[in-house]
Design a protein around this motif. Sequence first.
Motif, PDB file in Angstrom:
ATOM      1  N   LYS A 287       0.816  -1.211   0.000  1.00  0.00           N
ATOM      2  CA  LYS A 287       0.000   0.000   0.000  1.00  0.00           C
ATOM      3  C   LYS A 287       0.859   1.274   0.000  1.00  0.00           C
ATOM      4  CE  LYS A 287      -2.170  -1.082   3.771  1.00  0.00           C
ATOM      5  NZ  LYS A 287      -3.126  -0.994   4.916  1.00  0.00           N
ATOM      6  N   TYR A 288       2.145   1.124   0.295  1.00  0.00           N
ATOM      7  CA  TYR A 288       3.014   2.288   0.470  1.00  0.00           C
ATOM      8  C   TYR A 288       4.075   2.456  -0.616  1.00  0.00           C
ATOM      9  CZ  TYR A 288       0.929   2.343   5.131  1.00  0.00           C
ATOM     10  OH  TYR A 288       0.043   2.389   6.178  1.00  0.00           O
ATOM     11  N   ASP A 289       4.541   1.352  -1.212  1.00  0.00           N
ATOM     12  CA  ASP A 289       5.608   1.459  -2.208  1.00  0.00           C
ATOM     13  C   ASP A 289       5.629   0.190  -3.048  1.00  0.00           C
ATOM     14  OD1 ASP A 289       8.603   1.234  -3.191  1.00  0.00           O
ATOM     15  OD2 ASP A 289       8.363   3.308  -2.527  1.00  0.00           O
ATOM     16  N   GLU A 290       5.868   0.337  -4.327  1.00  0.00           N
ATOM     17  CA  GLU A 290       5.871  -0.822  -5.217  1.00  0.00           C
ATOM     18  C   GLU A 290       7.024  -1.782  -4.914  1.00  0.00           C
ATOM     19  OE1 GLU A 290       8.280   1.343  -8.935  1.00  0.00           O
ATOM     20  OE2 GLU A 290       6.160   0.793  -9.152  1.00  0.00           O
ATOM     21  N   ARG A 291       8.063  -1.262  -4.257  1.00  0.00           N
ATOM     22  CA  ARG A 291       9.180  -2.135  -3.862  1.00  0.00           C
ATOM     23  C   ARG A 291       8.866  -2.922  -2.598  1.00  0.00           C
ATOM     24  NH1 ARG A 291      13.601   2.513  -3.598  1.00  0.00           N
ATOM     25  NH2 ARG A 291      11.716   3.523  -2.752  1.00  0.00           N
ATOM     26  N   GLN A 292       7.774  -2.591  -1.978  1.00  0.00           N
ATOM     27  CA  GLN A 292       7.289  -3.238  -0.760  1.00  0.00           C
ATOM     28  C   GLN A 292       8.383  -3.280   0.320  1.00  0.00           C
ATOM     29  OE1 GLN A 292       4.633  -6.671  -1.386  1.00  0.00           O
ATOM     30  NE2 GLN A 292       4.610  -6.198  -3.568  1.00  0.00           N
ATOM     31  N   GLU A 293       8.731  -4.473   0.810  1.00  0.00           N
ATOM     32  CA  GLU A 293       9.694  -4.583   1.910  1.00  0.00           C
ATOM     33  C   GLU A 293      11.087  -4.094   1.546  1.00  0.00           C
ATOM     34  OE1 GLU A 293       6.359  -6.693   3.574  1.00  0.00           O
ATOM     35  OE2 GLU A 293       7.247  -6.667   1.567  1.00  0.00           O
ATOM     36  N   LEU A 294      11.379  -3.966   0.261  1.00  0.00           N
ATOM     37  CA  LEU A 294      12.706  -3.525  -0.167  1.00  0.00           C
ATOM     38  C   LEU A 294      12.744  -2.039  -0.526  1.00  0.00           C
ATOM     39  CD1 LEU A 294      14.010  -6.556  -2.245  1.00  0.00           C
ATOM     40  CD2 LEU A 294      14.595  -5.878   0.084  1.00  0.00           C
ATOM     41  N   ALA A 295      11.725  -1.303  -0.114  1.00  0.00           N
ATOM     42  CA  ALA A 295      11.774   0.155  -0.247  1.00  0.00           C
ATOM     43  C   ALA A 295      12.832   0.692   0.707  1.00  0.00           C
ATOM     44  CB  ALA A 295      10.412   0.755   0.070  1.00  0.00           C
ATOM     45  N   SER A 296      13.242   1.949   0.523  1.00  0.00           N
ATOM     46  CA  SER A 296      14.265   2.526   1.392  1.00  0.00           C
ATOM     47  C   SER A 296      13.733   2.677   2.819  1.00  0.00           C
ATOM     48  CB  SER A 296      14.727   3.881   0.845  1.00  0.00           C
ATOM     49  OG  SER A 296      13.631   4.758   0.698  1.00  0.00           O
ATOM     50  N   ARG A 297      14.659   2.842   3.734  1.00  0.00           N
ATOM     51  CA  ARG A 297      14.312   2.793   5.156  1.00  0.00           C
ATOM     52  C   ARG A 297      13.307   3.862   5.583  1.00  0.00           C
ATOM     53  NH1 ARG A 297      20.342   1.605   7.682  1.00  0.00           N
ATOM     54  NH2 ARG A 297      20.383  -0.627   7.184  1.00  0.00           N
ATOM     55  N   ASP A 298      13.415   5.071   5.032  1.00  0.00           N
ATOM     56  CA  ASP A 298      12.497   6.122   5.435  1.00  0.00           C
ATOM     57  C   ASP A 298      11.062   5.760   5.094  1.00  0.00           C
ATOM     58  OD1 ASP A 298      13.360   6.366   2.721  1.00  0.00           O
ATOM     59  OD2 ASP A 298      12.513   8.381   2.619  1.00  0.00           O
ATOM     60  N   ILE A 299      10.870   5.146   3.931  1.00  0.00           N
ATOM     61  CA  ILE A 299       9.525   4.772   3.487  1.00  0.00           C
ATOM     62  C   ILE A 299       8.962   3.649   4.351  1.00  0.00           C
ATOM     63  CG2 ILE A 299       8.230   3.743   1.573  1.00  0.00           C
ATOM     64  CD1 ILE A 299      10.130   5.266  -0.323  1.00  0.00           C
ATOM     65  N   VAL A 300       9.771   2.641   4.619  1.00  0.00           N
ATOM     66  CA  VAL A 300       9.311   1.506   5.422  1.00  0.00           C
ATOM     67  C   VAL A 300       9.029   1.945   6.861  1.00  0.00           C
ATOM     68  CG1 VAL A 300       9.828  -0.822   6.236  1.00  0.00           C
ATOM     69  CG2 VAL A 300      10.599  -0.104   3.961  1.00  0.00           C
ATOM     70  N   ALA A 301       9.896   2.784   7.417  1.00  0.00           N
ATOM     71  CA  ALA A 301       9.700   3.243   8.789  1.00  0.00           C
ATOM     72  C   ALA A 301       8.415   4.059   8.924  1.00  0.00           C
ATOM     73  CB  ALA A 301      10.896   4.073   9.246  1.00  0.00           C
ATOM     74  N   ARG A 302       8.142   4.949   7.957  1.00  0.00           N
ATOM     75  CA  ARG A 302       6.909   5.739   8.015  1.00  0.00           C
ATOM     76  C   ARG A 302       5.679   4.862   7.814  1.00  0.00           C
ATOM     77  NH1 ARG A 302       9.806   9.787   5.339  1.00  0.00           N
ATOM     78  NH2 ARG A 302       8.917   9.253   3.311  1.00  0.00           N
ATOM     79  N   ALA A 303       5.811   3.838   6.975  1.00  0.00           N
ATOM     80  CA  ALA A 303       4.693   2.910   6.770  1.00  0.00           C
ATOM     81  C   ALA A 303       4.352   2.192   8.070  1.00  0.00           C
ATOM     82  CB  ALA A 303       5.044   1.900   5.677  1.00  0.00           C
ATOM     83  N   ILE A 304       5.369   1.719   8.753  1.00  0.00           N
ATOM     84  CA  ILE A 304       5.136   1.034  10.031  1.00  0.00           C
ATOM     85  C   ILE A 304       4.546   2.007  11.041  1.00  0.00           C
ATOM     86  CG2 ILE A 304       6.249  -0.118  11.978  1.00  0.00           C
ATOM     87  CD1 ILE A 304       8.278  -1.277   9.999  1.00  0.00           C
ATOM     88  N   ASP A 305       5.107   3.215  11.099  1.00  0.00           N
ATOM     89  CA  ASP A 305       4.599   4.221  12.029  1.00  0.00           C
ATOM     90  C   ASP A 305       3.123   4.504  11.768  1.00  0.00           C
ATOM     91  OD1 ASP A 305       5.264   6.424  14.063  1.00  0.00           O
ATOM     92  OD2 ASP A 305       4.397   7.591  12.419  1.00  0.00           O
ATOM     93  N   ASN A 306       2.741   4.573  10.504  1.00  0.00           N
ATOM     94  CA  ASN A 306       1.338   4.812  10.161  1.00  0.00           C
ATOM     95  C   ASN A 306       0.449   3.649  10.582  1.00  0.00           C
ATOM     96  OD1 ASN A 306      -0.637   6.550   8.842  1.00  0.00           O
ATOM     97  ND2 ASN A 306      -0.799   4.922   7.301  1.00  0.00           N
ATOM     98  N   GLU A 307       0.931   2.427  10.370  1.00  0.00           N
ATOM     99  CA  GLU A 307       0.163   1.247  10.782  1.00  0.00           C
ATOM    100  C   GLU A 307      -0.016   1.210  12.303  1.00  0.00           C
ATOM    101  OE1 GLU A 307      -1.308  -1.232   8.852  1.00  0.00           O
ATOM    102  OE2 GLU A 307      -0.844   0.100   7.169  1.00  0.00           O
ATOM    103  N   LEU A 308       1.016   1.613  13.036  1.00  0.00           N
ATOM    104  CA  LEU A 308       0.926   1.635  14.497  1.00  0.00           C
ATOM    105  C   LEU A 308      -0.083   2.679  14.959  1.00  0.00           C
ATOM    106  CD1 LEU A 308       4.704   1.342  15.484  1.00  0.00           C
ATOM    107  CD2 LEU A 308       2.981  -0.463  15.459  1.00  0.00           C
ATOM    108  N   LYS A 309      -0.073   3.836  14.305  1.00  0.00           N
ATOM    109  CA  LYS A 309      -1.014   4.885  14.698  1.00  0.00           C
ATOM    110  C   LYS A 309      -2.450   4.482  14.372  1.00  0.00           C
ATOM    111  CE  LYS A 309       1.869   9.038  14.624  1.00  0.00           C
ATOM    112  NZ  LYS A 309       3.180   8.404  14.742  1.00  0.00           N
ATOM    113  N   LYS A 310      -2.644   3.791  13.264  1.00  0.00           N
ATOM    114  CA  LYS A 310      -4.002   3.359  12.893  1.00  0.00           C
ATOM    115  C   LYS A 310      -4.528   2.299  13.848  1.00  0.00           C
ATOM    116  CE  LYS A 310      -3.420   2.132   8.592  1.00  0.00           C
ATOM    117  NZ  LYS A 310      -3.767   1.656   7.228  1.00  0.00           N
ATOM    118  N   SER A 311      -3.660   1.394  14.252  1.00  0.00           N
ATOM    119  CA  SER A 311      -4.117   0.267  15.089  1.00  0.00           C
ATOM    120  C   SER A 311      -4.062   0.571  16.577  1.00  0.00           C
ATOM    121  CB  SER A 311      -3.251  -0.963  14.812  1.00  0.00           C
ATOM    122  OG  SER A 311      -1.919  -0.771  15.275  1.00  0.00           O
ATOM    123  N   GLY A 312      -3.201   1.494  16.958  1.00  0.00           N
ATOM    124  CA  GLY A 312      -3.004   1.757  18.378  1.00  0.00           C
ATOM    125  C   GLY A 312      -2.220   0.670  19.075  1.00  0.00           C
ATOM    126  N   LYS A 313      -1.641  -0.222  18.306  1.00  0.00           N
ATOM    127  CA  LYS A 313      -0.889  -1.347  18.868  1.00  0.00           C
ATOM    128  C   LYS A 313       0.596  -0.979  18.994  1.00  0.00           C
ATOM    129  CE  LYS A 313      -4.580  -3.881  18.960  1.00  0.00           C
ATOM    130  NZ  LYS A 313      -5.232  -4.216  20.256  1.00  0.00           N
TER     131      LYS A 313
END
Length: 529
Positions: A287-313
Amino acid sequence: MLPDKKIISTDFLVIGSGISGLTFALKTATKFKDAKITIVTKDEQSESNTKYAQGGIATVYNRTVDSFEQHINDTLVAGDGLCDEEVVKMVVGDAPDRLQELIDWGTQFDENENGDYDLGREGGHSQNRILHHTDITGAEVERALLAQVNALKNIDFLTHHYAIDLITEHQTKKRKTKRNGKISCYGAYVLDEKNAKVKTFVSKFTVLASGGNGQVYETTTNPVVATGDGIGIAYRAKAEISEMEFIQFHPTALYNPGEYPAFLISEAVRGFGARLRNYNGDFFMHKYDERQELASRDIVARAIDNELKKSGKPHVYLDCTNLDMDKFKEHFPNITEKCASLNIDVTKDYIPVVPASHYICGGVNVNKKAKTSIKKLYACGEVTRTGLHGGNRLASNSLLEGLVYAHNAFLNISKKYDNAKMPTDIPVWNDNGVIKNMEKILIAHDRNEVKTIMTNYVGIVRSNERIKRAEKKLRVLYEDNKRLYDHSELSVDLCELRNLITTAYLITQFSKKRTVNCGGFYSLDCISK
């Protein structure tokens, strides 16, 4: 705390004992056998960010499928338009020679069944080009370099020696700044922690190789020694500093409350095929980058941060269960063992992970020769801003950068050494008027406060209001720390706090000035490219 009234003269003063400092010292001591090289490090010899580097060192090794152009392009893409392209070309082109030197010095990199180097791949890389030693590459590099350095008789290696400040015209008061405004470095004041003395080191050349400042955040993969000391002392000496707003958060630190620093789950694990799942077990990187898990670190870190904020987990998961487990355990034995110690069986259990502060892309400005804006002061490694990383460092380019710039510093200084003179008329440390009953609880409280401020307000996602709040709170901490520092007996804890506050302030000020989101900087109030 008593000042040591004896002036200690050394031809080369190296501050830091990671890959950069050790490489420079080794090359210099080998070439100039009659010179004296002094390394000062605040902890044990091997305790540095280098020691904890897991992934490896990027270089174009297999030129049948890889090329310098591809490595250059991958670095430029990760840097999000802010890299110095000429610097990138220089570092990438120099990589094979610098790697060969490491190998010649005894560093062992993993080989495959054919006897060739086993090349790994990490996020942002278009080819497998990472030389590694299982999942403890940095520790292996440190081992090899320390063996070489400790065998040389003209290197004086001083542990538990903490660099307090650089010595420039400001400290001497007897020297006038040159007409062109340039100031010079004459050495450093260094706290000998075990003997409770402040020593005065004067040197022909000083090299800053003191690492980063990950300890400014609550969750970090950096060791406790990473308190921004080099950036702090360079800033106070009026060296040019830039791009401090670009903090790289590693996407996958092991979620294990109470463990500090955070245990790193190498990016190479995702390069090996592991995938991220949210708390509900769903894949999300598509949902965040076509490279998925192999996107650069800034993209993956922000994706995880967004998922954490959405779930509250509190964490997401890294799924390794569908991988070749025999090869996984062979490649990542320490990660496998660490997970097992927490009752996580990587063959069937997901690994809980969170982003953690990992690397600062900005720092002390240096040119291609590793020269700072201060005469006779050089710098290499994470303490610097070279132009290689731009807004976001490409995985496994950091150890490479340290090697190349240590080499360049050595080459440039070698041309000047014969005509260099030892500084004179340097005053010893002044320790008048201090009190002896400093309360340690004040330092511990303020250190935790810095971490809380930066994590909450100047972390993965920022905003103008958050930055203003951080600035206000840090100003109070600065005034409190200044009173402590001016009137208390020196300690490493107090000096570290001083540098943590300084680097936190710099990150906040540079963040305040940036108006466009790029690389490791993201603000809700800035436009995106």
